[in-house]
Design a protein around this motif. Structure first.
Motif, mmCIF file in Angstrom:
data_model
loop_
_atom_site.group_PDB
_atom_site.id
_atom_site.type_symbol
_atom_site.label_atom_id
_atom_site.label_comp_id
_atom_site.label_asym_id
_atom_site.label_seq_id
_atom_site.Cartn_x
_atom_site.Cartn_y
_atom_site.Cartn_z
ATOM 1 N N PHE A 198 0.865 -1.184 0.000
ATOM 2 C CA PHE A 198 0.000 0.000 0.000
ATOM 3 C C PHE A 198 0.895 1.225 0.000
ATOM 4 C CE2 PHE A 198 -2.782 3.274 1.674
ATOM 5 C CZ PHE A 198 -3.985 3.005 1.030
ATOM 6 N N VAL A 199 0.521 2.242 -0.776
ATOM 7 C CA VAL A 199 1.350 3.435 -0.945
ATOM 8 C C VAL A 199 0.635 4.657 -0.385
ATOM 9 C CG1 VAL A 199 2.546 4.913 -2.604
ATOM 10 C CG2 VAL A 199 2.375 2.442 -3.030
ATOM 11 N N PHE A 200 1.372 5.450 0.378
ATOM 12 C CA PHE A 200 0.871 6.705 0.923
ATOM 13 C C PHE A 200 1.470 7.859 0.129
ATOM 14 C CE2 PHE A 200 0.845 3.508 4.164
ATOM 15 C CZ PHE A 200 -0.315 3.709 4.891
ATOM 16 N N ASP A 201 0.645 8.590 -0.562
ATOM 17 C CA ASP A 201 0.992 9.718 -1.422
ATOM 18 C C ASP A 201 1.808 9.269 -2.643
ATOM 19 O OD1 ASP A 201 -0.432 11.503 0.076
ATOM 20 O OD2 ASP A 201 1.293 12.390 1.064
ATOM 21 N N THR A 202 1.498 9.894 -3.764
ATOM 22 C CA THR A 202 2.193 9.556 -5.006
ATOM 23 C C THR A 202 3.496 10.337 -5.117
ATOM 24 O OG1 THR A 202 1.389 11.312 -6.481
ATOM 25 C CG2 THR A 202 -0.108 9.476 -6.062
ATOM 26 N N PRO A 203 4.415 9.873 -5.944
ATOM 27 C CA PRO A 203 5.501 10.757 -6.381
ATOM 28 C C PRO A 203 4.928 11.973 -7.110
ATOM 29 C CG PRO A 203 6.068 8.474 -6.809
ATOM 30 C CD PRO A 203 4.607 8.492 -6.410
ATOM 31 N N ILE A 204 5.791 12.909 -7.465
ATOM 32 C CA ILE A 204 5.316 14.205 -7.938
ATOM 33 C C ILE A 204 4.790 14.183 -9.371
ATOM 34 C CG2 ILE A 204 6.603 15.601 -6.302
ATOM 35 C CD1 ILE A 204 7.951 15.367 -9.772
ATOM 36 N N ASN A 205 5.066 13.137 -10.146
ATOM 37 C CA ASN A 205 4.489 13.049 -11.495
ATOM 38 C C ASN A 205 4.368 11.581 -11.903
ATOM 39 O OD1 ASN A 205 7.031 12.191 -12.670
ATOM 40 N ND2 ASN A 205 7.684 14.330 -12.709
ATOM 41 N N ASP A 206 3.728 11.360 -13.045
ATOM 42 C CA ASP A 206 3.445 9.997 -13.476
ATOM 43 C C ASP A 206 4.704 9.216 -13.847
ATOM 44 O OD1 ASP A 206 0.679 10.255 -13.150
ATOM 45 O OD2 ASP A 206 0.445 11.148 -15.137
ATOM 46 N N GLU A 207 5.686 9.900 -14.411
ATOM 47 C CA GLU A 207 6.925 9.218 -14.797
ATOM 48 C C GLU A 207 7.618 8.610 -13.585
ATOM 49 O OE1 GLU A 207 11.150 10.131 -17.122
ATOM 50 O OE2 GLU A 207 9.675 11.727 -16.853
ATOM 51 N N VAL A 208 7.704 9.377 -12.504
ATOM 52 C CA VAL A 208 8.362 8.863 -11.300
ATOM 53 C C VAL A 208 7.469 7.836 -10.601
ATOM 54 C CG1 VAL A 208 9.589 9.475 -9.190
ATOM 55 C CG2 VAL A 208 9.536 11.090 -11.080
ATOM 56 N N SER A 209 6.153 8.027 -10.690
ATOM 57 C CA SER A 209 5.247 7.013 -10.139
ATOM 58 C C SER A 209 5.469 5.662 -10.812
ATOM 59 C CB SER A 209 3.791 7.443 -10.312
ATOM 60 O OG SER A 209 3.426 8.405 -9.352
ATOM 61 N N ASN A 210 5.662 5.658 -12.123
ATOM 62 C CA ASN A 210 5.939 4.400 -12.822
ATOM 63 C C ASN A 210 7.236 3.770 -12.335
ATOM 64 O OD1 ASN A 210 3.730 3.942 -14.588
ATOM 65 N ND2 ASN A 210 4.426 5.617 -15.894
ATOM 66 N N GLU A 211 8.215 4.602 -12.029
ATOM 67 C CA GLU A 211 9.484 4.119 -11.471
ATOM 68 C C GLU A 211 9.241 3.425 -10.131
ATOM 69 O OE1 GLU A 211 13.939 6.120 -10.853
ATOM 70 O OE2 GLU A 211 12.247 7.377 -11.453
ATOM 71 N N LEU A 212 8.415 4.047 -9.286
ATOM 72 C CA LEU A 212 8.081 3.469 -7.984
ATOM 73 C C LEU A 212 7.285 2.179 -8.139
ATOM 74 C CD1 LEU A 212 7.920 3.688 -4.865
ATOM 75 C CD2 LEU A 212 5.840 5.048 -5.185
ATOM 76 N N ILE A 213 6.283 2.202 -9.004
ATOM 77 C CA ILE A 213 5.453 1.015 -9.230
ATOM 78 C C ILE A 213 6.308 -0.158 -9.716
ATOM 79 C CG2 ILE A 213 3.622 0.051 -10.681
ATOM 80 C CD1 ILE A 213 2.348 2.911 -10.614
ATOM 81 N N ASP A 214 7.219 0.105 -10.640
ATOM 82 C CA ASP A 214 8.090 -0.954 -11.155
ATOM 83 C C ASP A 214 8.937 -1.563 -10.052
ATOM 84 O OD1 ASP A 214 7.102 -0.634 -13.697
ATOM 85 O OD2 ASP A 214 8.796 0.546 -14.440
#
Length: 250
Positions: free
Chosen positions: A70-86
């Motif tokens: 479970f994740v609390f707060d997203t990274p600042i944009n979608d590109e970095v969110s994809n990095e985190l998700i991966d």
């Protein structure tokens, strides 16, 4: 010439390893840092460019329980969110069962669309959703609640709750009882931090809101702020004192 090309390949490989380093315990690139707080709780840090404060490091949190995350707060944009998700899905081999935006600012919800693209459930309070819908072109969390919700991650409970106004009128916190951990987000300040951005704040209620958290959750061991270093309940005490001081004394 052949030796020259071999050296170029070696140098490029080395640079890629340094700039994008993943280990079982964490991850670091130019845009994202992930580091363990405990065996099951990790901090994720991304960087937001602001007019008033320059480049600001923004904290989020990841909770692992069994095969779920479970994740609390997203990274600042979608590109970095994809990095985190991966990193969560490919390196840690966990299934992300949810993401929460703890308030409506970009450092909480700026990378939400990447989670939606992966069909990951998103959560926020009714107030947060209303603000995003009215004042932003960002993705809107899909699952709402009024003041509190209990979610299950790998069989363990995660509580998302509104305790009162502070950094914003909608700020909530995340509580993981099994870890005695609080994700305070921008409602909680790291020790010796300034008051930060107050453009959407209720400074008159801020201290009492944090006092209520301390009263209701008495066994906390770990407190994670929206910016700066995590610690224990001394972060709550510091935040309470900070917003009890007279404005002219700051």
């Amino acid at each position: 010439m052949k030796t020259f090309y071999i050296l170029i390949i070696i140098f490029t490989t080395f640079c890629n390893c340094v700039s994008n380093k993943s280990t079982p315990d964490g991850y670091e690139s130019e845009t994202l840092k992930i580091k363990p707080i405990s065996d099951r709780v990790f901090l994720h840090v991304t960087y937001l460019e602001t007019d008033d404060f320059g480049k600001v490091a923004c904290n989020g949190m990841i909770y692992f329980s069994e095969k779920e995350a479970f994740v609390f707060d997203t990274p600042i944009n979608d590109e970095v969110s994809n990095e985190l998700i991966d990193w969560i899905e490919e390196t840690q081999k966990k299934r992300i069962v949810g993401i929460v935006a703890t308030h409506y600012h970009d450092d909480c919800v700026g990378g939400l669309q990447a989670f939606h693209d992966k069909d990951i459930k998103s959560y926020a309070s009714n107030k947060t959703i209303a603000f995003i819908t009215q004042d932003s072109d960002l993705a809107v969390p899909k699952n709402s609640f009024e003041n509190e919700i209990e979610l299950k991650v790998g069989g363990e409970s995660v509580f998302l709750k509104f305790f009162g106004e502070g950094h914003t009128v909608d700020n909530i916190v995340g509580h993981i009882p099994s870890e005695k951990t609080l994700f305070g987000g921008c409602l909680v300040k790291s020790v010796n931090a300034s008051k930060g951005y107050l453009g959407d704040a209720n400074t008159a209620e801020w201290s009492s809101t944090v006092e209520q958290i301390k009263k209701d959750i008495s066994d906390l061991k770990v407190v994670v702020p929206g910016h700066g270093e995590h610690g224990g309940t001394e972060l709550l005490d510091y935040t309470i004192r900070l917003f009890k001081e007279k404005q002219e004394g700051i």
